[in-house]
Design a protein around this motif. Structure first.
Motif, PDB file in Angstrom:
ATOM      1  N   SER A  89      44.680  44.639  29.192  1.00 18.87           N
ATOM      2  CA  SER A  89      44.079  43.428  28.635  1.00 18.87           C
ATOM      3  C   SER A  89      44.573  43.236  27.219  1.00 18.87           C
ATOM      4  N   GLY A  90      45.017  42.028  26.924  1.00 18.16           N
ATOM      5  CA  GLY A  90      45.456  41.688  25.589  1.00 18.16           C
ATOM      6  C   GLY A  90      44.510  40.676  24.983  1.00 18.16           C
ATOM      7  N   PRO A  91      44.794  40.253  23.756  1.00 21.36           N
ATOM      8  CA  PRO A  91      43.906  39.308  23.087  1.00 21.36           C
ATOM      9  C   PRO A  91      43.840  37.944  23.781  1.00 21.36           C
ATOM     10  N   ASN A  92      44.874  37.563  24.518  1.00 17.62           N
ATOM     11  CA  ASN A  92      44.895  36.271  25.219  1.00 17.62           C
ATOM     12  C   ASN A  92      44.518  36.404  26.693  1.00 17.62           C
ATOM     13  N   GLU A  93      44.135  37.603  27.075  1.00 14.83           N
ATOM     14  CA  GLU A  93      43.805  37.880  28.477  1.00 14.83           C
ATOM     15  C   GLU A  93      42.474  37.222  28.849  1.00 14.83           C
ATOM     16  N   PRO A  94      42.469  36.366  29.885  1.00 16.37           N
ATOM     17  CA  PRO A  94      41.207  35.760  30.318  1.00 16.37           C
ATOM     18  C   PRO A  94      40.257  36.828  30.848  1.00 16.37           C
ATOM     19  N   ARG A  95      38.986  36.646  30.584  1.00 20.16           N
ATOM     20  CA  ARG A  95      37.980  37.576  31.103  1.00 20.16           C
ATOM     21  C   ARG A  95      37.821  37.362  32.599  1.00 20.16           C
ATOM     22  N   SER A  96      37.463  38.416  33.271  1.00 23.05           N
ATOM     23  CA  SER A  96      37.190  38.321  34.701  1.00 23.05           C
ATOM     24  C   SER A  96      36.057  37.328  34.924  1.00 23.05           C
ATOM     25  N   PRO A  97      36.149  36.517  35.976  1.00 25.58           N
ATOM     26  CA  PRO A  97      35.079  35.568  36.272  1.00 25.58           C
ATOM     27  C   PRO A  97      33.848  36.226  36.905  1.00 25.58           C
ATOM     28  N   CYS A  98      33.892  37.522  37.118  1.00 26.57           N
ATOM     29  CA  CYS A  98      32.768  38.218  37.738  1.00 26.57           C
ATOM     30  C   CYS A  98      31.508  38.058  36.883  1.00 26.57           C
ATOM     31  N   VAL A  99      30.424  37.681  37.540  1.00 27.88           N
ATOM     32  CA  VAL A  99      29.142  37.537  36.850  1.00 27.88           C
ATOM     33  C   VAL A  99      28.111  38.560  37.348  1.00 27.88           C
ATOM     34  N   GLY A 100      28.573  39.507  38.168  1.00 29.41           N
ATOM     35  CA  GLY A 100      27.692  40.557  38.648  1.00 29.41           C
ATOM     36  C   GLY A 100      26.707  40.120  39.720  1.00 29.41           C
ATOM     37  N   ASN A 101      26.971  38.991  40.367  1.00 27.83           N
ATOM     38  CA  ASN A 101      26.141  38.498  41.464  1.00 27.83           C
ATOM     39  C   ASN A 101      26.993  38.512  42.726  1.00 27.83           C
ATOM     40  N   CYS A 102      27.369  39.702  43.149  1.00 32.19           N
ATOM     41  CA  CYS A 102      28.338  39.854  44.235  1.00 32.19           C
ATOM     42  C   CYS A 102      27.662  39.766  45.597  1.00 32.19           C
ATOM     43  N   CYS A 103      27.880  38.647  46.256  1.00 37.45           N
ATOM     44  CA  CYS A 103      27.342  38.411  47.594  1.00 37.45           C
ATOM     45  C   CYS A 103      28.235  37.363  48.244  1.00 37.45           C
ATOM     46  N   LEU A 104      28.790  37.680  49.395  1.00 40.00           N
ATOM     47  CA  LEU A 104      29.700  36.762  50.069  1.00 40.00           C
ATOM     48  C   LEU A 104      28.943  35.790  50.962  1.00 40.00           C
ATOM     49  N   ASP A 105      29.403  34.535  50.970  1.00 44.97           N
ATOM     50  CA  ASP A 105      28.802  33.530  51.847  1.00 44.97           C
ATOM     51  C   ASP A 105      29.473  33.568  53.221  1.00 44.97           C
ATOM     52  N   GLN A 106      29.209  32.563  54.041  1.00 42.91           N
ATOM     53  CA  GLN A 106      29.740  32.525  55.404  1.00 42.91           C
ATOM     54  C   GLN A 106      31.273  32.408  55.428  1.00 42.91           C
ATOM     55  N   GLN A 107      31.852  31.884  54.368  1.00 44.16           N
ATOM     56  CA  GLN A 107      33.314  31.751  54.289  1.00 44.16           C
ATOM     57  C   GLN A 107      33.947  32.913  53.512  1.00 44.16           C
ATOM     58  N   ASP A 108      33.182  33.970  53.273  1.00 43.66           N
ATOM     59  CA  ASP A 108      33.629  35.142  52.510  1.00 43.66           C
ATOM     60  C   ASP A 108      34.031  34.784  51.084  1.00 43.66           C
ATOM     61  N   ILE A 109      33.281  33.861  50.479  1.00 45.52           N
ATOM     62  CA  ILE A 109      33.455  33.492  49.081  1.00 45.52           C
ATOM     63  C   ILE A 109      32.260  34.068  48.322  1.00 45.52           C
ATOM     64  N   CYS A 110      32.526  34.742  47.207  1.00 45.98           N
ATOM     65  CA  CYS A 110      31.456  35.321  46.406  1.00 45.98           C
ATOM     66  C   CYS A 110      30.583  34.212  45.821  1.00 45.98           C
ATOM     67  N   LEU A 111      29.281  34.359  45.961  1.00 45.04           N
ATOM     68  CA  LEU A 111      28.351  33.359  45.448  1.00 45.04           C
ATOM     69  C   LEU A 111      28.284  33.367  43.924  1.00 45.04           C
ATOM     70  N   GLY A 112      28.684  34.468  43.307  1.00 42.07           N
ATOM     71  CA  GLY A 112      28.639  34.569  41.853  1.00 42.07           C
ATOM     72  C   GLY A 112      29.864  33.996  41.173  1.00 42.07           C
ATOM     73  N   CYS A 113      31.046  34.460  41.588  1.00 41.36           N
ATOM     74  CA  CYS A 113      32.286  34.057  40.895  1.00 41.36           C
ATOM     75  C   CYS A 113      33.146  33.093  41.703  1.00 41.36           C
ATOM     76  N   HIS A 114      32.773  32.850  42.945  1.00 38.51           N
ATOM     77  CA  HIS A 114      33.467  31.890  43.822  1.00 38.51           C
ATOM     78  C   HIS A 114      34.875  32.341  44.222  1.00 38.51           C
ATOM     79  N   ARG A 115      35.111  33.654  44.190  1.00 42.40           N
ATOM     80  CA  ARG A 115      36.407  34.185  44.625  1.00 42.40           C
ATOM     81  C   ARG A 115      36.285  34.801  46.007  1.00 42.40           C
ATOM     82  N   THR A 116      37.410  34.808  46.729  1.00 44.80           N
ATOM     83  CA  THR A 116      37.464  35.535  47.990  1.00 44.80           C
ATOM     84  C   THR A 116      37.625  37.012  47.672  1.00 44.80           C
TER      85      THR A 116
END
Length: 70
Positions: free
Chosen positions: A3-30
């Motif tokens: 990670s560098g000074p211009n490195e974007p932070r992870s979108p993880c918000v610690g609400n890890c739960c996948l929906d029916q399409q296997d998309i995380c309800l917290g960060c919206h990533r597969t």
């Protein structure tokens, strides 16, 4: 990849739960996108954050349409 000074932070918000399409309800990533985050370039991460913002907006609209408040 370090990670560098211009490195974007992870979108993880610690609400890890996948929906029916296997998309995380917290960060919206597969699951695959979550695993790939640390391998992405800074440009790819920034572009992906834009995609995730659009997914979050779409998910919010779906919840409102379905009468779910959050």
């Amino acid at each position: 990849m370090q990670s560098g000074p211009n490195e974007p932070r992870s979108p993880c918000v610690g609400n890890c739960c996948l929906d029916q399409q296997d998309i995380c309800l917290g960060c919206h990533r597969t699951h695959q996108e979550i695993l790939a985050w640390h391998k992405m370039s800074v440009d790819d991460k920034n572009a992906h954050l834009t995609v995730l913002a659009m997914r979050a907006a779409q998910a919010k609209k779906r919840r409102q349409y379905q009468g779910v408040t959050q």
